[in-house]
Design a protein around this motif. Structure first.
Motif, PDB file in Angstrom:
ATOM      1  N   TYR A  42     -28.034  35.339  38.760  1.00  0.00           N
ATOM      2  CA  TYR A  42     -28.921  34.879  37.685  1.00  0.00           C
ATOM      3  C   TYR A  42     -28.033  34.412  36.530  1.00  0.00           C
ATOM      4  O   TYR A  42     -27.867  35.099  35.529  1.00  0.00           O
ATOM      5  N   TRP A 149     -27.489  49.105  31.977  1.00  0.00           N
ATOM      6  CA  TRP A 149     -27.689  50.055  33.082  1.00  0.00           C
ATOM      7  C   TRP A 149     -28.936  50.907  32.854  1.00  0.00           C
ATOM      8  O   TRP A 149     -29.698  51.177  33.782  1.00  0.00           O
ATOM      9  N   LYS A 150     -29.157  51.345  31.611  1.00  0.00           N
ATOM     10  CA  LYS A 150     -30.239  52.290  31.335  1.00  0.00           C
ATOM     11  C   LYS A 150     -31.132  51.834  30.177  1.00  0.00           C
ATOM     12  O   LYS A 150     -31.279  52.538  29.174  1.00  0.00           O
ATOM     13  N   PRO A 151     -31.750  50.651  30.309  1.00  0.00           N
ATOM     14  CA  PRO A 151     -32.583  50.151  29.205  1.00  0.00           C
ATOM     15  C   PRO A 151     -33.849  50.979  28.984  1.00  0.00           C
ATOM     16  O   PRO A 151     -34.461  50.875  27.926  1.00  0.00           O
ATOM     17  N   VAL A 152     -34.225  51.788  29.979  1.00  0.00           N
ATOM     18  CA  VAL A 152     -35.428  52.615  29.817  1.00  0.00           C
ATOM     19  C   VAL A 152     -35.064  54.050  29.441  1.00  0.00           C
ATOM     20  O   VAL A 152     -35.572  54.583  28.455  1.00  0.00           O
ATOM     21  N   SER A 163     -33.039  42.731  23.112  1.00  0.00           N
ATOM     22  CA  SER A 163     -33.724  42.843  24.398  1.00  0.00           C
ATOM     23  C   SER A 163     -32.724  43.071  25.533  1.00  0.00           C
ATOM     24  O   SER A 163     -31.506  43.018  25.328  1.00  0.00           O
ATOM     25  N   PHE A 164     -33.233  43.284  26.726  1.00  0.00           N
ATOM     26  CA  PHE A 164     -32.391  43.400  27.918  1.00  0.00           C
ATOM     27  C   PHE A 164     -31.527  42.150  28.089  1.00  0.00           C
ATOM     28  O   PHE A 164     -30.329  42.244  28.384  1.00  0.00           O
ATOM     29  N   GLN A 165     -32.136  40.993  27.872  1.00  0.00           N
ATOM     30  CA  GLN A 165     -31.377  39.737  28.047  1.00  0.00           C
ATOM     31  C   GLN A 165     -30.301  39.584  26.964  1.00  0.00           C
ATOM     32  O   GLN A 165     -29.219  39.055  27.243  1.00  0.00           O
ATOM     33  N   ARG A 168     -27.449  41.610  27.997  1.00  0.00           N
ATOM     34  CA  ARG A 168     -26.777  40.929  29.111  1.00  0.00           C
ATOM     35  C   ARG A 168     -25.853  39.822  28.599  1.00  0.00           C
ATOM     36  O   ARG A 168     -24.721  39.666  29.059  1.00  0.00           O
TER      37      ARG A 168
ATOM     38  N   HIS B  83     -40.026  60.773  29.174  1.00  0.00           N
ATOM     39  CA  HIS B  83     -39.691  59.653  28.290  1.00  0.00           C
ATOM     40  C   HIS B  83     -40.399  58.392  28.772  1.00  0.00           C
ATOM     41  O   HIS B  83     -40.265  57.996  29.928  1.00  0.00           O
ATOM     42  N   ALA B  85     -41.182  54.394  29.024  1.00  0.00           N
ATOM     43  CA  ALA B  85     -40.537  53.089  28.889  1.00  0.00           C
ATOM     44  C   ALA B  85     -41.250  52.309  27.787  1.00  0.00           C
ATOM     45  O   ALA B  85     -42.446  52.520  27.551  1.00  0.00           O
ATOM     46  N   PRO B  86     -40.521  51.396  27.127  1.00  0.00           N
ATOM     47  CA  PRO B  86     -41.175  50.566  26.111  1.00  0.00           C
ATOM     48  C   PRO B  86     -42.360  49.797  26.709  1.00  0.00           C
ATOM     49  O   PRO B  86     -42.300  49.361  27.867  1.00  0.00           O
ATOM     50  N   LYS B 146     -41.940  46.083  31.286  1.00  0.00           N
ATOM     51  CA  LYS B 146     -40.962  45.082  31.707  1.00  0.00           C
ATOM     52  C   LYS B 146     -40.577  45.328  33.156  1.00  0.00           C
ATOM     53  O   LYS B 146     -40.331  46.466  33.551  1.00  0.00           O
ATOM     54  N   GLU B 151     -31.069  41.419  40.010  1.00  0.00           N
ATOM     55  CA  GLU B 151     -30.354  40.154  39.840  1.00  0.00           C
ATOM     56  C   GLU B 151     -30.082  39.836  38.370  1.00  0.00           C
ATOM     57  O   GLU B 151     -29.206  39.026  38.069  1.00  0.00           O
ATOM     58  N   ASP B 154     -35.912  39.289  34.054  1.00  0.00           N
ATOM     59  CA  ASP B 154     -36.966  40.244  33.717  1.00  0.00           C
ATOM     60  C   ASP B 154     -38.202  39.501  33.209  1.00  0.00           C
ATOM     61  O   ASP B 154     -38.103  38.338  32.807  1.00  0.00           O
ATOM     62  N   GLY B 261     -32.381  53.273  39.160  1.00  0.00           N
ATOM     63  CA  GLY B 261     -33.085  53.583  37.910  1.00  0.00           C
ATOM     64  C   GLY B 261     -32.669  52.667  36.777  1.00  0.00           C
ATOM     65  O   GLY B 261     -31.580  52.097  36.789  1.00  0.00           O
ATOM     66  N   ILE B 262     -33.558  52.503  35.812  1.00  0.00           N
ATOM     67  CA  ILE B 262     -33.204  51.723  34.622  1.00  0.00           C
ATOM     68  C   ILE B 262     -33.437  52.565  33.369  1.00  0.00           C
ATOM     69  O   ILE B 262     -33.998  53.630  33.446  1.00  0.00           O
TER      70      ILE B 262
END
Lengths: 226, 262
Positions: A42, A149-152, A163-165, A168, B83, B85-86, B146, B151, B154, B261-262
């Protein structure tokens, strides 16, 4: 910071530091080459893809395995390296203080072909800038990597990077800057091979009082910390 | 999009006899692993690892998988059961959702709602199969979360369906068991840890953005968990099993991290 005269003279790069340097170096290269393969799934830049010939891991899943393997030695050795630099006084002795005047002086000397390499125990302004920059970049890289790795699980922390992006893109940008450092660092080490040799064998033994060398090489810089 | 590129390698051309597959699962997994991972070291890798000849791939891959399993444990330890997630607002929702599978969207085979049923297996007290009407009759929970793909892409999606924890409790599942495994109409398989199955944002989703799921997105039933990567969310689910034997999964067996996991 003060060193007792009774101790045997230490080498420029003590063994522990050399081990950490090379673990960091190998880990960073492996993370870069596996990261390129992960990136390819991506791409952030539409025109940039990495050929399999330059990546570690023939498939994304293998590249991810490599990436999540080498994050451990880099994190452990990287943290140890920073603690060592802070506690031993190495960072304060070798990398600080750093002034713009010192950087400009180094650049000026280099342009007039007057940049000396006789004393490799003292870093010039540009070296200090590059080393401090590389250390900061690698720390940032670990921090943005954690956010990806651990955005949540670490959502409060990850939000610091947007944001996640965004995280990145920051991780990708950090990689690009580190690549730039690696190219310059390796090129200069090959240009002055005794620096490379010193990182393998330890280099010259330091005199118990290393301050005079620093004072001679950079008279503009306050040396009161030594 | 590597998932699509390698489709011909992995896509079963015809239906597979599940009984035979189950009986020889270990053997099949082993063949898959060896066949697929043989070519995994690129030139770049060989340059870096001088001294590791191609014949040592097996050892390297075992080491990589061992570290991946270590990372599973680390992730399980980092997992925060309460916890959340957003979540996002309805105007951020992508409609329709982004399609993804181990084959292209044109190859999706629609599931017939009349024939579809959800079978239950393993450590579950009431193994009666569920029809679509049964599932639709259950209380529905909605979440806007999200979706993050391994890859790197999102999108924000609005999912609704029965909370997996309440479903497992309803059918008398042993929630002390370690894993929940899924089988799908397209022969995809997947599995998650029980902690994730019991997380408040883990649903058996039947709806997206207020409408029943479309065919390409897993109609009639798919998993949506807010705490895992996309490939950990099987679509077109036809069977759920509660088990203590680590079940693996389609992508996981090919080397993607099991916990994801994220």
């Amino acid at each position: 910071m003060s060193r007792k005269d009774s101790r045997p003279a230490r080498r420029l790069h003590p063994l522990a530091l050399r081990i950490m340097h090379w673990i960091n170096a190998i880990s960073i290269l492996a993370l870069i080459f596996s990261g390129w393969k992960i990136y390819d799934d991506y791409p952030i830049l539409s025109w940039l893809r990495f050929d399999d010939a330059y990546t570690l891991g023939g498939h994304p899943e293998t590249a991810l395995q490599w990436h999540f393997l080498f994050m451990w030695p880099l994190a452990i050795s990287g943290i140890a390296y920073i603690l060592y630099g802070l506690v031993s006084g190495r960072f304060w002795n070798k990398l600080l203080p750093l002034s713009i005047g010192e950087i400009l002086k180094t650049v000026g000397d280099a342009l007039r072909f007057k940049l000396g390499h006789d004393d490799i125990t003292h870093y010039n302004g540009v070296q200090k800038l590059l080393y401090l920059g590389a250390i900061a970049l690698i720390v940032l890289q670990i921090l943005t990597g954690l956010a990806i790795w651990k955005p949540v699980q670490f959502s409060e922390y990850a939000a610091l990077f947007g944001s996640f992006q965004t995280a990145r893109i920051l991780h990708f940008t950090g990689m690009a800057l580190i690549c730039g450092f690696v190219v310059v660092h390796v090129a200069l080490a090959l240009l002055v091979p005794k620096t490379l040799l010193a990182m393998l064998t330890g280099g010259p033994r330091l005199e118990p009082a290393a301050a005079p060398a620093a004072a001679i090489a950079a008279p503009d810089v306050p040396v009161s910390s030594n | 999009m590597t998932f699509k590129r390698r489709l011909s390698l992995f896509r079963p051309k015809t239906g597979v006899d599940q009984g035979a597959f189950e009986a020889n699962r270990r053997l099949v997994d082993d063949i898959n692993r060896r066949g697929i991972l043989r070519g995994t070291l690129s030139l770049g890798g060989l340059v870096m690892l001088t001294g590791c000849e191609a014949g040592h791939d097996g050892a390297i891959n075992s080491a990589l998988r061992a570290v991946s399993e270590l990372n599973d444990s680390v992730q399980a330890a980092l997992f925060r059961p309460d916890h959340l997630a957003p979540t996002y607002s309805a105007d951020q929702v992508l409609r329709p959702p982004r399609f993804n599978a181990f084959y292209g969207i044109d190859d999706v085979e629609a599931v017939d709602a009349k024939d579809w049923k959800l079978e239950l297996a393993g450590s579950i007290a009431t193994k009666k199969a569920w029809t679509l009407d049964d599932i639709y009759a259950l209380p529905r929970q909605e979440m806007i979360i999200k979706h993050i793909c391994v890859e790197g892409w999102d999108y924000i999606g609005q999912w609704a369906g029965v909370n997996l924890r309440s479903f497992l409790e309803r059918v008398g599942a042993d929630t002390k068991a370690r894993y929940v495994a899924f089988k799908c109409a397209d022969d995809y398989t997947g599995s998650i840890d029980m902690a994730t199955a019991l997380h408040p944002q883990t649903l058996l989703a039947t709806h997206y953005a207020g409408e029943p799921l479309g065919d390409p997105y897993g109609f009639p039933l798919r998993l949506r968990t807010a705490t895992k990567l996309g490939y950990k969310n099987p679509k077109w689910i036809t069977a759920i099993e509660v088990t203590n034997v680590k079940p693996g999964g389609y992508w996981e067996d090919r080397g993607f991290n099991w916990f994801g996991g994220i």
